[in-house]
Each structure stands twice: as C-alpha cells, then as structure tokens.
Design an enzyme around this catalytic site. Structure first.
Site, PDB file in Angstrom:
ATOM      1  N   LYS A 158      10.061  21.691-113.377  1.00  0.00           N
ATOM      2  CA  LYS A 158       9.083  22.273-112.457  1.00  0.00           C
ATOM      3  C   LYS A 158       8.382  23.425-113.167  1.00  0.00           C
ATOM      4  O   LYS A 158       8.963  24.479-113.385  1.00  0.00           O
ATOM      5  CB  LYS A 158       9.716  22.785-111.168  1.00  0.00           C
ATOM      6  CG  LYS A 158       8.648  23.048-110.081  1.00  0.00           C
ATOM      7  CD  LYS A 158       9.052  24.067-109.052  1.00  0.00           C
ATOM      8  CE  LYS A 158       8.748  25.473-109.454  1.00  0.00           C
ATOM      9  NZ  LYS A 158       7.285  25.787-109.555  1.00  0.00           N
ATOM     10  N   GLU A 233      17.633  33.174-117.221  1.00  0.00           N
ATOM     11  CA  GLU A 233      17.026  34.120-118.163  1.00  0.00           C
ATOM     12  C   GLU A 233      16.026  34.920-117.345  1.00  0.00           C
ATOM     13  O   GLU A 233      15.004  34.396-116.909  1.00  0.00           O
ATOM     14  CB  GLU A 233      16.357  33.376-119.327  1.00  0.00           C
ATOM     15  CG  GLU A 233      16.063  34.287-120.514  1.00  0.00           C
ATOM     16  CD  GLU A 233      14.729  34.996-120.407  1.00  0.00           C
ATOM     17  OE1 GLU A 233      14.731  36.183-119.992  1.00  0.00           O
ATOM     18  OE2 GLU A 233      13.697  34.385-120.726  1.00  0.00           O
ATOM     19  N   CYS A 267       9.520  38.977-121.310  1.00  0.00           N
ATOM     20  CA  CYS A 267      10.765  39.632-120.906  1.00  0.00           C
ATOM     21  C   CYS A 267      11.364  40.475-122.026  1.00  0.00           C
ATOM     22  O   CYS A 267      12.147  41.387-121.770  1.00  0.00           O
ATOM     23  CB  CYS A 267      11.788  38.583-120.460  1.00  0.00           C
ATOM     24  SG  CYS A 267      11.305  37.664-118.999  1.00  0.00           S
ATOM     25  N   GLU A 359      10.553  46.694-114.849  1.00  0.00           N
ATOM     26  CA  GLU A 359       9.793  45.793-115.716  1.00  0.00           C
ATOM     27  C   GLU A 359       8.344  45.754-115.238  1.00  0.00           C
ATOM     28  O   GLU A 359       8.072  45.425-114.085  1.00  0.00           O
ATOM     29  CB  GLU A 359      10.398  44.395-115.697  1.00  0.00           C
ATOM     30  CG  GLU A 359       9.738  43.454-116.673  1.00  0.00           C
ATOM     31  CD  GLU A 359      10.419  42.095-116.748  1.00  0.00           C
ATOM     32  OE1 GLU A 359      10.543  41.550-117.861  1.00  0.00           O
ATOM     33  OE2 GLU A 359      10.837  41.580-115.687  1.00  0.00           O
TER      34      GLU A 359
END
Length: 459
Positions: A158, A233, A267, A359
């Site tokens: 997906k 992750e 990331c 983040e």
C-alpha cells in the site's frame, strides 16, 4: 483495482497541478487481494530457490531498464530532484539483486542434541503487507518487498496516498519480469480505509510500516490483537555532533545535505546540530555560505539539489516550527509562486524548544552549543527518538565512545550516511521496532521451525 467510489488526485508538489487520478482500494477488494496472494504464495514458496532468485534478478533488470521512467514518475508525484529520483529507482534494482542473492543462502542450523539430529529450517510467513511512506516511495517500498519475496512470501504493497504512481508501475514491471499473478499486488488507498483493512485482515501474517510514530503506535495496537508480526520504522530527531578537533570545513560543507536532502523529509535528517562551544562561531561562519549555496528549484533541472515539500499541509506544519520572530541564524531562498516551497532554515535554539525535540520533517535545523563530550551525549539523547546520527572528530577513541553512548540505531563518524542496503537499519526508543536491510533481512520474513529426528534404535 477500483471500488468506483473514490479516487486519489495526485499533485505535482512543484506546480500544484493534478498529474494523475488513481482509484482507491476498498476493504472488499483488500480481502480479495489477500486471498489471491495466499494462493500465489503457496506456489511461489514451492519454486526452487535458484529459480526464485533468477526471477527476482530478472525483476531487477526490468527495473534497471525503466529507471528514467520511474524517476520521472517520482519527480511528478513527489517533487524529488531528478538525480535523487534516479538514485531511488536504482536502489530498488540493487535491493532486488541483493535479496535475490539471499534466496539460496537462507539456511538453518544443525544443533547437537542427545539421541538424534536436530535441525532448524526457515519457512515463509505467507502474505506480508508493506505500508510505504511518501518521502521515499520507491526505496522504502523495496526494503520490505524485496526480502519478503525472496524469502518465499507474497507482498501486498500500500503506497502513500500522495505517491502511488511509482508503486503501481513497479507492480506492472513485476508481472513483465515473470513474477506470478497475485504474488506482488499494489493497493492504493487511504490509510484509515485500505491500510486498516490490510492491518486487520487475518490472512496477513506480517505488517511492515514506515511512517509517523503516532500512526505506528496505532498499527502496533491493532496487530497486537491478532499477535501479528510487525516491523516499524518511525520518526527521528537525529543529532549532528561536531567536536572542536573535527575538520570543520568538511563538517560544515556536509551539513546542508544532512538536513536538506529530500527537503528535510527524511527520518534520518540531522535536524539537531550540536557544536562544541569553542568552535561554534567559526563553524557558523562556514555553515552559512554552504546552506545558501544549496540549490533549490525545478526538480527537472539536473542542478537542483532541493525541491518542494510534498503538500500544502506539510508546508504549514514546517512553518509552525518557525514563527516570524524565531531566532533564525541562516535563511536560504525558495521559489515564489506555485509549489509547496520552503527555504532552508537554521535556528539557534535551546534544548527545550519544540523545534529541538519534535520531528519537523522539513528543511529546518536547530543549532546548539555543547561544552564537553558528556554534554554532547546528554543533548544527543534528550529526545524520544533514536534512529540515526553523526559525529565529527579526528579522535578515534572519542568516536567509539560517543557512538556507543548515543542511543540510536545508526551512527556515522565523519559522514552522514545512514542507509546501506547491505547493513541493518532501524531505531531505538520511539523510532521503531525491528531491523530492515542487511544480511538478516530475509529471516525477518520467516518462521524458524525446529525438527528433531531420533536416531535411537527401535526395540
């Protein structure tokens, strides 16, 4: 596949133009896809290892022949500079070759026991769902897909809502390369609908998810209800630690790429720059021209190093970290007009600032001074994340001490390289669960079966 009810409009982030319309996948269609995948997986697992490896290498060769086309699709849907997009397509090819090399080396063990022979074998899980993000649509999709297929599983991929085009093309290329129908299917759709249907389906044996920590927690909770295997992750807030004995010129020259590559939508972005106080001013003098020289513009221009953000929503999120009165030490330039552009920005911050702990996922970094080695480690670890990081020093002992002390899954010394497909990748703390890539990637998609054979004489 289409439920006839909903479609995704795919925007070019550099122009805001609709470049494609893609039908979504309904829960009923997910169920049908899982059933097809289960049938295909049984046949695929029975294919001789050498033949399975040959088919995957053929898939890699077909991808290689279509790198320009895949790169152009990535440019259109994600706004990635052409050079970056070509590298990403090449990485898919390389991952398939690497995974194919592991098919015939997926060995078990023989364990000494009394009264017989004990062996272990690695068997495929079955159907694996890979939920890929929009920041690196091709490579991260391949991180899960390539080893899962090599280990004998079927894969349902997906892609993210904003970046399904390269995934759909890879699905067609897989069939062209000779992968069986149903073995590798691409299911575009929205996370709460298509993604949830995949996660909840009892026929899916494992979920591989890359994305935000918040969504990762939700997926983990849903997988727990079925004791379903899971690799996550998630986010990062990686430090870039520069000691006074480092090659400051080299460290400053490398810094822009460490948080501006992919427009900071990474990331592993080194968005916290920690500089030893005694060289702070000199480092900042070197950093400013390096940041301002980072070329921002048309992704189709080979000279471009940084393109737009993925969406208007992401641009607003990035802006929220940089208020008008923010103490910006360095600001770059960005194109005006259409497109989700944001300039490179370096803030002088404090450890408690929101921009220093959350983040951002954009071209913004926070720079802070530190006093000594212990202070550097304290600041580096002052975050809920632990994915990656860098440190710059000429002292090998310090490099090893600090690397061991920083709570992160991937550390680089005098480098910002985090991801190599032949080494393990994953995070500490809130940055995820499990490891991807590297020599053990295939075993993450297998069950270990123990078999004991008695050698005792019958009486």
């Amino acid at each position: 596949m289409s439920n006839g009810l909903h479609e995704l409009n795919i925007l070019n982030p550099a122009t805001e133009e609709v470049v494609a319309t893609v039908p979504t996948t309904s829960p009923a269609e997910v169920d049908a896809a899982v059933r097809r995948a289960a049938v295909a997986q049984e046949a695929w697992a029975a294919v001789a290892p050498g033949d399975r490896a040959r088919i995957l290498r053929r898939f890699a060769d077909v991808v290689d022949a279509h790198i320009p086309q895949l790169a152009e699709l990535e440019l259109q849907e994600a706004g990635h500079p052409l050079g970056n997009a070509e590298w990403e397509a090449g990485n898919v090819r390389d991952l398939l070759h690497y995974a194919a090399g592991g098919v015939e080396r997926l060995t078990g063990t023989q364990i000494p026991v009394a009264g017989g022979l004990n062996i272990t074998v690695q068997e495929p899980l079955g159907v694996v769902a890979v939920i890929a993000p929009w920041n690196f649509p091709m490579p991260i999709a391949a991180w899960g897909t390539a080893p899962a297929l090599a280990a004998g599983n079927a894969v349902l991929l997906k892609p993210a809502e904003t970046t399904p085009l390269t995934a759909l093309r890879l699905g067609r290329l897989a069939l062209e390369a000779g992968l069986p129908e149903g073995l590798f299917q691409v299911l575009p759709g929205e996370g709460p609908v298509t993604g949830t249907a995949l996660v909840d389906h009892p026929g899916v044996a494992k979920v591989v998810f890359t994305g935000s920590t918040a969504t990762g927690r939700q997926i983990a909770a849903r997988c727990a209800e079925q004791t379903k295997r899971l690799t996550l992750e998630l986010g990062g807030k990686s430090p870039n630690i520069i000691f006074a004995d480092a090659d400051l010129e080299a460290a400053a020259a490398a810094t822009p790429g460490s948080f501006l590559d992919n427009t900071g939508q990474d990331c592993c972005a080194r968005s916290r720059i920690l500089v030893q106080r005694s060289v702070y001013d000199r480092y900042m003098e070197l950093l400013e021209p390096a940041v301002q020289a980072f070329t921002v513009g048309d992704p189709a221009d080979p000279a471009t190093q940084m393109g737009p953000l993925i969406s208007a929503a992401q641009r607003e999120r990035v802006r929220s970290f940089v208020p008008e009165d923010a103490p910006a030490a360095i600001r770059g330039e960005a194109p005006a007009g259409k497109g989700f552009w944001y300039p490179a920005t370096v803030l002088e911050g404090r450890p408690e600032d929101r921009s220093a702990v959350e983040e951002i996922f954009g071209p913004v970094a926070v720079v802070m001074p530190f006093d000594d080695e212990a202070d550097a480690v304290r600041l580096a670890n002052a975050t809920d994340y632990g994915l990656s990081g860098s440190l710059w020093t000429r002292d090998v002992g310090r490099a090893l001490r600090v690397s061991r002390a920083v709570a992160a899954g991937n550390l680089s010394v005098n480098s910002h390289s985090s991801v190599r497909y032949w080494t393990p990748f994953g995070g500490f703390k809130q940055s995820g669960l499990g490891r991807e890539l590297g020599p053990d990637a295939l075993t993450a998609f297998t069950e270990t079966k123990n078999i004991f054979i008695s050698t005792e004489e019958s009486k």
